[in-house]
Design a protein around this motif. Structure first.
Motif, PDB file in Angstrom:
ATOM      1  N   VAL A 274     -12.421   3.260  -6.444  1.00 49.70           N
ATOM      2  CA  VAL A 274     -13.064   3.204  -7.759  1.00 49.70           C
ATOM      3  C   VAL A 274     -12.180   2.520  -8.801  1.00 49.70           C
ATOM      4  O   VAL A 274     -12.689   1.955  -9.768  1.00 49.70           O
ATOM      5  CB  VAL A 274     -13.474   4.617  -8.252  1.00 49.70           C
ATOM      6  CG1 VAL A 274     -14.459   5.242  -7.309  1.00 49.70           C
ATOM      7  CG2 VAL A 274     -12.269   5.522  -8.438  1.00 49.70           C
ATOM      8  N   ILE A 275     -10.857   2.561  -8.614  1.00 43.69           N
ATOM      9  CA  ILE A 275      -9.952   1.962  -9.589  1.00 43.69           C
ATOM     10  C   ILE A 275      -9.931   0.445  -9.474  1.00 43.69           C
ATOM     11  O   ILE A 275      -9.898  -0.263 -10.488  1.00 43.69           O
ATOM     12  CB  ILE A 275      -8.526   2.525  -9.418  1.00 43.69           C
ATOM     13  CG1 ILE A 275      -8.495   3.980  -9.886  1.00 43.69           C
ATOM     14  CG2 ILE A 275      -7.515   1.708 -10.222  1.00 43.69           C
ATOM     15  CD1 ILE A 275      -8.865   4.171 -11.347  1.00 43.69           C
ATOM     16  N   ILE A 276      -9.948  -0.103  -8.259  1.00 40.99           N
ATOM     17  CA  ILE A 276      -9.917  -1.561  -8.110  1.00 40.99           C
ATOM     18  C   ILE A 276     -11.116  -2.224  -8.795  1.00 40.99           C
ATOM     19  O   ILE A 276     -10.936  -3.209  -9.532  1.00 40.99           O
ATOM     20  CB  ILE A 276      -9.815  -1.956  -6.621  1.00 40.99           C
ATOM     21  CG1 ILE A 276      -8.413  -1.610  -6.089  1.00 40.99           C
ATOM     22  CG2 ILE A 276     -10.069  -3.454  -6.440  1.00 40.99           C
ATOM     23  CD1 ILE A 276      -8.224  -1.896  -4.613  1.00 40.99           C
ATOM     24  N   THR A 343       6.355   7.905  -0.540  1.00 44.75           N
ATOM     25  CA  THR A 343       6.471   6.452  -0.678  1.00 44.75           C
ATOM     26  C   THR A 343       5.296   5.733  -0.014  1.00 44.75           C
ATOM     27  O   THR A 343       4.830   4.704  -0.514  1.00 44.75           O
ATOM     28  CB  THR A 343       7.791   5.949  -0.071  1.00 44.75           C
ATOM     29  OG1 THR A 343       7.910   6.432   1.273  1.00 44.75           O
ATOM     30  CG2 THR A 343       8.974   6.440  -0.871  1.00 44.75           C
ATOM     31  N   SER A 344       4.809   6.268   1.094  1.00 48.84           N
ATOM     32  CA  SER A 344       3.655   5.657   1.760  1.00 48.84           C
ATOM     33  C   SER A 344       2.431   5.709   0.863  1.00 48.84           C
ATOM     34  O   SER A 344       1.636   4.761   0.798  1.00 48.84           O
ATOM     35  CB  SER A 344       3.377   6.369   3.086  1.00 48.84           C
ATOM     36  OG  SER A 344       4.455   6.219   3.981  1.00 48.84           O
ATOM     37  N   VAL A 345       2.257   6.804   0.156  1.00 50.44           N
ATOM     38  CA  VAL A 345       1.151   6.950  -0.793  1.00 50.44           C
ATOM     39  C   VAL A 345       1.308   5.971  -1.951  1.00 50.44           C
ATOM     40  O   VAL A 345       0.362   5.304  -2.371  1.00 50.44           O
ATOM     41  CB  VAL A 345       1.090   8.400  -1.313  1.00 50.44           C
ATOM     42  CG1 VAL A 345       0.198   8.500  -2.537  1.00 50.44           C
ATOM     43  CG2 VAL A 345       0.590   9.335  -0.220  1.00 50.44           C
ATOM     44  N   SER A 346       2.527   5.874  -2.479  1.00 44.01           N
ATOM     45  CA  SER A 346       2.773   5.087  -3.685  1.00 44.01           C
ATOM     46  C   SER A 346       2.764   3.588  -3.427  1.00 44.01           C
ATOM     47  O   SER A 346       2.605   2.799  -4.366  1.00 44.01           O
ATOM     48  CB  SER A 346       4.121   5.484  -4.294  1.00 44.01           C
ATOM     49  OG  SER A 346       4.157   6.868  -4.561  1.00 44.01           O
ATOM     50  N   GLY A 347       2.942   3.182  -2.177  1.00 42.92           N
ATOM     51  CA  GLY A 347       2.943   1.761  -1.877  1.00 42.92           C
ATOM     52  C   GLY A 347       1.623   1.084  -2.180  1.00 42.92           C
ATOM     53  O   GLY A 347       1.579  -0.130  -2.441  1.00 42.92           O
ATOM     54  N   GLN A 348       0.536   1.847  -2.201  1.00 43.89           N
ATOM     55  CA  GLN A 348      -0.779   1.266  -2.458  1.00 43.89           C
ATOM     56  C   GLN A 348      -0.946   0.784  -3.886  1.00 43.89           C
ATOM     57  O   GLN A 348      -1.788  -0.065  -4.166  1.00 43.89           O
ATOM     58  CB  GLN A 348      -1.874   2.287  -2.143  1.00 43.89           C
ATOM     59  CG  GLN A 348      -1.914   2.701  -0.689  1.00 43.89           C
ATOM     60  CD  GLN A 348      -3.129   3.529  -0.393  1.00 43.89           C
ATOM     61  OE1 GLN A 348      -4.253   3.049  -0.379  1.00 43.89           O
ATOM     62  NE2 GLN A 348      -2.900   4.809  -0.196  1.00 43.89           N
ATOM     63  N   PHE A 349      -0.160   1.328  -4.803  1.00 41.92           N
ATOM     64  CA  PHE A 349      -0.329   0.964  -6.207  1.00 41.92           C
ATOM     65  C   PHE A 349      -0.078  -0.528  -6.436  1.00 41.92           C
ATOM     66  O   PHE A 349      -0.761  -1.159  -7.241  1.00 41.92           O
ATOM     67  CB  PHE A 349       0.602   1.791  -7.096  1.00 41.92           C
ATOM     68  CG  PHE A 349       0.413   3.282  -6.973  1.00 41.92           C
ATOM     69  CD1 PHE A 349      -0.839   3.819  -6.765  1.00 41.92           C
ATOM     70  CD2 PHE A 349       1.489   4.146  -7.062  1.00 41.92           C
ATOM     71  CE1 PHE A 349      -1.027   5.184  -6.634  1.00 41.92           C
ATOM     72  CE2 PHE A 349       1.324   5.519  -6.942  1.00 41.92           C
ATOM     73  CZ  PHE A 349       0.059   6.041  -6.734  1.00 41.92           C
ATOM     74  N   GLY A 350       0.910  -1.090  -5.749  1.00 41.22           N
ATOM     75  CA  GLY A 350       1.166  -2.522  -5.879  1.00 41.22           C
ATOM     76  C   GLY A 350      -0.022  -3.349  -5.413  1.00 41.22           C
ATOM     77  O   GLY A 350      -0.342  -4.384  -5.997  1.00 41.22           O
ATOM     78  N   GLY A 351      -0.691  -2.871  -4.354  1.00 44.07           N
ATOM     79  CA  GLY A 351      -1.887  -3.552  -3.870  1.00 44.07           C
ATOM     80  C   GLY A 351      -3.011  -3.516  -4.889  1.00 44.07           C
ATOM     81  O   GLY A 351      -3.719  -4.511  -5.084  1.00 44.07           O
ATOM     82  N   TRP A 352      -3.193  -2.366  -5.556  1.00 44.55           N
ATOM     83  CA  TRP A 352      -4.213  -2.275  -6.606  1.00 44.55           C
ATOM     84  C   TRP A 352      -3.981  -3.361  -7.655  1.00 44.55           C
ATOM     85  O   TRP A 352      -4.906  -4.033  -8.094  1.00 44.55           O
ATOM     86  CB  TRP A 352      -4.152  -0.924  -7.308  1.00 44.55           C
ATOM     87  CG  TRP A 352      -4.504   0.265  -6.497  1.00 44.55           C
ATOM     88  CD1 TRP A 352      -4.921   0.297  -5.194  1.00 44.55           C
ATOM     89  CD2 TRP A 352      -4.480   1.628  -6.933  1.00 44.55           C
ATOM     90  NE1 TRP A 352      -5.155   1.581  -4.799  1.00 44.55           N
ATOM     91  CE2 TRP A 352      -4.894   2.432  -5.847  1.00 44.55           C
ATOM     92  CE3 TRP A 352      -4.149   2.250  -8.133  1.00 44.55           C
ATOM     93  CZ2 TRP A 352      -4.980   3.814  -5.921  1.00 44.55           C
ATOM     94  CZ3 TRP A 352      -4.238   3.635  -8.223  1.00 44.55           C
ATOM     95  CH2 TRP A 352      -4.652   4.412  -7.128  1.00 44.55           C
ATOM     96  N   MET A 353      -2.732  -3.493  -8.057  1.00 45.35           N
ATOM     97  CA  MET A 353      -2.381  -4.427  -9.118  1.00 45.35           C
ATOM     98  C   MET A 353      -2.694  -5.866  -8.722  1.00 45.35           C
ATOM     99  O   MET A 353      -3.369  -6.602  -9.454  1.00 45.35           O
ATOM    100  CB  MET A 353      -0.885  -4.275  -9.444  1.00 45.35           C
ATOM    101  CG  MET A 353      -0.431  -5.075 -10.649  1.00 45.35           C
ATOM    102  SD  MET A 353       1.368  -5.011 -10.876  1.00 45.35           S
ATOM    103  CE  MET A 353       1.632  -3.251 -10.853  1.00 45.35           C
TER     104      MET A 353
END
Length: 498
Positions: A274-276, A343-353
């Motif tokens: 939903v964020i993307i 860290t595995s969870v947080s790695g997705q944030f860069g992809g969102w951006m």
């Protein structure tokens, strides 16, 4: 159906409701999956799961190109017309049907690689899911683009239930063994595509002009490339464990990995879905885009961190409950993998951006380098079997996540230190609480707490997390601002401060 301009007038509320629906639906899906896998683990053997994982690694290797990233084109682009969407549909379908026989040709190679003749027929059957999924790709993308969350998640849940019902019936009522898992996969794909066609009123027509489709395909190829390298990240460990140690050990590894991915599938995946689209609608308003991104990041971490903590400190107990005592080896693997959960969870944030602003080529470049490094680490670690691969995964995750944040923030309104500031309370809480239970056992009182069982350990972890992360005013202020952003009728740039 194709215009999304009307959605921007109520973007915050739509995203908030979408997030709530996605999280609720995902919770139901995970409960269903948990029950399904718990039952199947008692009906089947580790070999059965390992064999399907071997075959699936081959079909997924080729199948990742079936969509060519064209679904993300439909979701991410500010404007998309009927002609372009029809063109993307036909490209999806053609690629799907072309890849199926290509997968069939790889079946002998897979049989040789894994040294198990049973893999051959499994690859042939699982490949049928590729064109089935491709046929519904654009309909699913349009449901996401138009934020029709109830329809989207209703299809997801319904297709899983149908697939699980078929799998359980075959495993329980007959001696189908690993074929019951394959049948569940095909049923889920077929019912999902049918449901997407039924709920999306859009229908493809003859393409009059392919001009816009060509540029869209260029975007999609770069995104598909990043997805392929992500596949290398996610599947190369399965391939190496299966090649080196056989289906039995791979079965233990894949069951541990499935539990390891719970925070991603329960929280980060649904929120990302939903964020993307929301960030994509805001890509021409950099200030709003940056503030919305940080708010989504903090809220995702707030929910996910406690899940990461609970899985890490209760790995053995969770595996025993889910699969039974005979799967204790999976518990040890899960404990090792879970050290990198945050860290595995947080790695997705860069992809969102990167995806939301159309910088998919940069995402692809980063994915190539990270995949090569991770694969090299797996090759080195495989000499210690599944345990060594799990250690390699954890170490590389702690390196790649901050590297991706630093890489993604170039030429944006966000700075690397914004990421660090937003993530610091959660990473600190994760490290402190995990250390309390894993390192602090040398102290008598803490040793008793660590041995108190799943319920006691979880209760203590929740209390510590609440006191040191959620309660302090330094976080409560930003948290309320983050929540208000998604509850306001419109997204205002002043709603959330850094």
């Amino acid at each position: 159906m194709l215009s999304s301009e009307h959605l921007t007038r109520d973007l915050g509320r739509r995203t908030a409701s979408g997030g709530f629906i996605a999280l609720s639906a995902q919770a139901l899906i995970l409960l269903t999956q948990f029950g399904y896998m718990a039952l199947m683990a008692r009906l089947l053997q580790p070999d059965d799961f390992g064999l399907v994982a071997m075959a699936a690694s081959v079909t997924a290797f080729v199948g990742v190109f079936a969509d060519l990233g064209l679904s993300m084109v439909t979701i991410q682009r500010k404007e998309v017309d009927h002609d372009t969407t029809s063109a993307l549909f036909f490209v999806n379908l053609a690629v799907g049907f072309a890849l199926m026989p290509l997968v069939w040709l790889t079946a002998p190679v897979a049989t040789w690689l894994f040294n198990d003749p049973r893999v051959f027929n499994l690859v042939l059957v699982l490949a049928i899911a590729i064109p089935i999924t491709a046929a519904g790709a654009q309909h699913k993308a349009l449901l996401i683009r138009n934020m029709r969350w109830m329809s989207l998640h209703g299809v997801n849940l319904g297709s899983l239930l149908c697939g699980f019902a078929v799998g359980i019936a075959m495993a329980w009522g007959g001696d189908f063994k690993y074929w019951s898992l394959a049948a569940a996969t095909l049923t889920t794909a077929l019912v999902g595509t049918i449901g997407q066609w039924v709920l999306s009123p859009w229908r493809p027509t003859k393409v009059a002009d392919w001009k816009n489709a060509r540029s869209a395909i260029g975007f999609g190829i770069n995104y598909s490339g990043s997805q392929f390298t992500n596949y290398i990240n996610r599947q190369s460990d399965n391939v190496l464990v299966g090649w080196k140690s056989g289906p039995h050990e791979l079965g233990f590894y894949t069951r541990a990995y499935a539990l390891f991915m719970l925070p991603v599938t329960l929280v980060s995946g649904p929120i990302g879905s939903v964020i993307i689209p929301m960030l994509s609608r805001l890509q021409t308003q950099p200030d709003k885009w940056a503030r919305t991104y940080l708010s989504a990041m903090r809220l995702t971490l707030m929910i996910n961190t406690i899940l990461c903590i609970l899985i890490t400190i209760n790995a053995q107990e969770i595996v025993a409950i889910a699969y039974g005592e005979e799967w204790s080896k999976s518990g040890t693997i899960l404990m090792i993998l879970s050290l990198s959960l945050i860290t595995s969870v947080s790695g997705q944030f860069g992809g969102w951006m990167l995806v939301s602003v159309g910088r998919v080529r940069e995402l692809f470049v980063f994915s190539v380098f990270s995949s090569l490094i991770r694969f090299a680490s797996f090759l080195f670690a495989i000499q210690w079997g599944a345990f060594g691969v799990a250690v390699a995964w954890s170490i590389t995750s702690w390196v790649f996540t901050p590297a991706l944040w630093l890489y993604a923030t170039r030429n944006t309104e966000l700075r690397f230190k914004d990421h660090l500031k937003a993530a610091a309370p959660f990473f600190s809480a994760y490290i402190v609480v995990v250390a309390l239970f894993h390192v602090g056992t040398s102290f008598a009182v803490l040793s008793l707490l660590a041995e108190g069982g799943l319920v006691l350990k979880s209760a203590i972890a929740v209390v510590v997390y609440g006191v040191f992360v959620v309660a302090p005013y330094r976080f409560a202020g930003p948290m309320l601002g983050d929540m208000r952003l998604f509850l306001d009728k419109d997204v205002h740039s002043e709603d959330v401060k850094h």
